[in-house]
Design a protein around this motif. Structure first.
Motif, PDB file in Angstrom:
ATOM      1  N   ASP A   9       0.825  -1.229   0.000  1.00  0.00           N
ATOM      2  CA  ASP A   9       0.000   0.000   0.000  1.00  0.00           C
ATOM      3  C   ASP A   9       0.849   1.264   0.000  1.00  0.00           C
ATOM      4  OD1 ASP A   9      -2.284  -1.637   0.183  1.00  0.00           O
ATOM      5  OD2 ASP A   9      -2.077  -1.738   2.356  1.00  0.00           O
ATOM      6  N   LYS A  52      -1.495   5.610  -1.212  1.00  0.00           N
ATOM      7  CA  LYS A  52      -1.749   4.206  -0.913  1.00  0.00           C
ATOM      8  C   LYS A  52      -2.236   3.437  -2.134  1.00  0.00           C
ATOM      9  CE  LYS A  52      -2.777   4.653   4.030  1.00  0.00           C
ATOM     10  NZ  LYS A  52      -3.771   4.388   5.101  1.00  0.00           N
ATOM     11  N   THR A  53      -2.868   4.122  -3.076  1.00  0.00           N
ATOM     12  CA  THR A  53      -3.448   3.446  -4.242  1.00  0.00           C
ATOM     13  C   THR A  53      -3.094   4.196  -5.516  1.00  0.00           C
ATOM     14  OG1 THR A  53      -5.520   4.695  -4.226  1.00  0.00           O
ATOM     15  CG2 THR A  53      -5.399   2.732  -2.807  1.00  0.00           C
ATOM     16  N   ASP A  54      -3.186   3.487  -6.643  1.00  0.00           N
ATOM     17  CA  ASP A  54      -2.925   4.142  -7.917  1.00  0.00           C
ATOM     18  C   ASP A  54      -4.045   5.111  -8.280  1.00  0.00           C
ATOM     19  OD1 ASP A  54      -4.792   2.179  -8.422  1.00  0.00           O
ATOM     20  OD2 ASP A  54      -3.831   1.427 -10.224  1.00  0.00           O
ATOM     21  N   GLU A  55      -5.220   4.937  -7.690  1.00  0.00           N
ATOM     22  CA  GLU A  55      -6.292   5.901  -7.929  1.00  0.00           C
ATOM     23  C   GLU A  55      -5.955   7.243  -7.272  1.00  0.00           C
ATOM     24  OE1 GLU A  55     -11.175   6.067  -7.989  1.00  0.00           O
ATOM     25  OE2 GLU A  55     -10.148   4.410  -6.988  1.00  0.00           O
ATOM     26  N   GLU A  56      -5.365   7.201  -6.076  1.00  0.00           N
ATOM     27  CA  GLU A  56      -4.894   8.440  -5.437  1.00  0.00           C
ATOM     28  C   GLU A  56      -3.788   9.076  -6.283  1.00  0.00           C
ATOM     29  OE1 GLU A  56      -5.638   7.247  -0.711  1.00  0.00           O
ATOM     30  OE2 GLU A  56      -3.614   7.462  -1.519  1.00  0.00           O
ATOM     31  N   LYS A  90      -6.447   3.307 -13.112  1.00  0.00           N
ATOM     32  CA  LYS A  90      -6.507   2.612 -11.829  1.00  0.00           C
ATOM     33  C   LYS A  90      -6.505   1.109 -12.073  1.00  0.00           C
ATOM     34  CE  LYS A  90     -11.570   2.602 -11.315  1.00  0.00           C
ATOM     35  NZ  LYS A  90     -12.689   2.955 -10.416  1.00  0.00           N
ATOM     36  N   ARG A 105      -0.650  -2.733 -10.656  1.00  0.00           N
ATOM     37  CA  ARG A 105       0.275  -3.089  -9.593  1.00  0.00           C
ATOM     38  C   ARG A 105       1.347  -2.018  -9.494  1.00  0.00           C
ATOM     39  NH1 ARG A 105       5.108  -5.814 -11.124  1.00  0.00           N
ATOM     40  NH2 ARG A 105       5.363  -5.936 -13.398  1.00  0.00           N
TER      41      ARG A 105
END
Length: 310
Positions: A138, A167-171, A206, A209
Motif C-alpha cells: 500500500d 496508498k493506491t494508484d487511484e490516489e 486505476k 500493480r
C-alpha cells in the motif's frame, strides 16, 4: 519488501570499496570550474574514477536509490561512495562511481538495426529485474518513503494531495488531475483539456500493480561502450561495414536515479513515451525493453502537455 531505510548523513561507504581517496573539496571546486559549473550545482568527473553531482536540485532520494539498487539488484548502475552536505554551502553532494561510456542518445542515429536490437536485448533483463522487486504494501512514493520524486508531483509549497505518498494508484492519478487543474488556475486560464482530464484521469488510470521504477528511462541515461566483437556475430554502426572490423555495443550503466521510486506499473513506459522529444526510432526499441502501455502513455502525454512539462 519494506521501504529502504534512508542512510544518515554524512554517509561514506567502506573505504575498502573505494577506487581511490575520495575527492577533496578543492578537487571538486577545481573540476567544477573546468566544467563551467557554478555554486548552484553541476556534475564533474574527478581523476577519471569519481563522478560528483551537487546542487540545490540534487536529492537524497537518488543516493538512497543507488544504495537500494546495489543491495537488491544485479544491474549496471553507479555505486554510491559518499553523500553529504558541504559544510560551507550546505549543498548536497553525491560522490559516485564514474562509469566509462557514451550516452546512447549521442550514438543512436549512427547505430545499425542490429546494434539497436543488441542494446535493447541487454536492457530488457535489467528492467525486468527492476520491476520484479516486490513493492512495499500500500505505498506509492520515493524509494525510502515520502513523496514522489518525479517533478510532475512537485509543488511550490507542500501539498500531500499532489506530492504523495499515496496508498493506491487511484490516489496517484487523482494527484495528476489535481496538479493539472491547479496549474491552469494558477495561470489564470481554464481549458477543455484540463477539465476533461480532471474528470476522467482518476477512473481511467486505476487497477495497476506497483513496481520499482527508474523514472527517467531516456537514451541520455543509458551509457554504452563500443567494444570489438569476438562472438562471430557482428553488430556494426553506420559507416563501419566493409572495414573488416566488427564491433558490438555493451551497456555500461543506467544513470540518473533521482526520480526513482514506487510507481504504478505503467509509469516507466508512459512517462518515457510522453517525454520523448525526438524523431528517431527509439520508441520501437523501448517497446521491446519494457511492457508497452500505449493507452496510458497517450493519457500521460496529454497530462504533461497540460502541465507544460513538454
Amino acid at each position: 519488501m519494506t521501504l529502504q531505510t534512508p542512510v544518515k548523513l554524512p554517509y561514506f561507504c567502506n573505504s575498502a570499496g573505494l577506487p581511490g581517496p575520495l575527492p577533496t573539496p578543492d578537487e571538486i571546486q577545481d573540476a567544477s570550474r573546468r566544467h563551467g559549473w557554478g555554486s548552484s550545482g553541476g556534475v564533474c568527473v574527478i581523476r577519471g574514477i569519481f563522478l560528483v553531482k551537487y546542487g540545490v536540485k540534487v536529492t537524497e532520494n537518488e543516493g538512497n536509490a543507488l544504495l537500494f539498487v546495489e543491495e537488491h539488484l544485479n544491474i549496471s548502475a553507479p555505486r554510491l561512495y559518499a553523500m553529504y552536505h558541504d559544510p560551507h554551502s550546505k549543498v548536497l553532494h553525491l560522490v559516485m562511481e564514474y562509469i566509462q561510456g557514451v550516452d546512447m542518445e549521442s550514438l543512436w542515429k549512427t547505430l545499425s538495426v542490429e546494434a539497436k536490437s543488441s542494446i535493447a536485448s541487454q536492457l530488457r533483463p535489467m528492467f525486468t529485474q527492476i520491476r520484479s522487486i516486490n513493492p512495499p504494501p500500500d505505498f506509492i512514493g520515493g524509494v525510502c518513503g515520502g513523496g514522489l520524486p518525479d517533478p510532475v508531483f512537485g509543488t511550490m509549497s507542500p501539498d500531500n494531495n499532489i506530492n504523495g505518498p499515496f496508498k493506491t494508484d487511484e490516489e496517484f492519478s487523482s494527484a495528476l488531475a489535481l496538479a493539472l487543474r491547479n496549474n491552469w488556475e494558477q495561470n489564470g486560464r481554464y481549458g477543455w483539456l484540463s477539465g476533461y482530464l480532471s474528470r476522467h484521469v482518476p477512473t481511467a488510470l486505476k487497477g495497476y500493480r506497483v513496481t520499482l521504477t527508474h523514472g527517467d528511462l531516456h537514451m541520455r541515461n543509458i551509457l554504452v561502450e563500443k567494444v570489438p566483437s569476438f562472438s562471430g556475430s557482428s553488430v556494426t554502426g553506420v559507416g563501419e561495414e566493409g572495414t573488416g572490423q566488427h564491433w558490438s555495443y555493451q551497456v555500461k550503466g543506467i544513470v540518473d536515479w533521482e526520480s526513482a521510486g514506487w510507481y504504478p506499473a505503467y509509469w516507466e513506459y508512459a512517462s518515457a513515451v510522453a517525454r520523448f522529444q525526438s524523431e528517431d526510432d527509439w520508441l520501437e526499441s523501448l517497446d521491446t525493453i519494457i511492457k508497452p502501455y500505449p493507452q496510458e502513455a497517450s493519457i500521460i502525454l496529454l497530462v504533461l502537455q497540460g502541465l507544460q512539462f513538454i
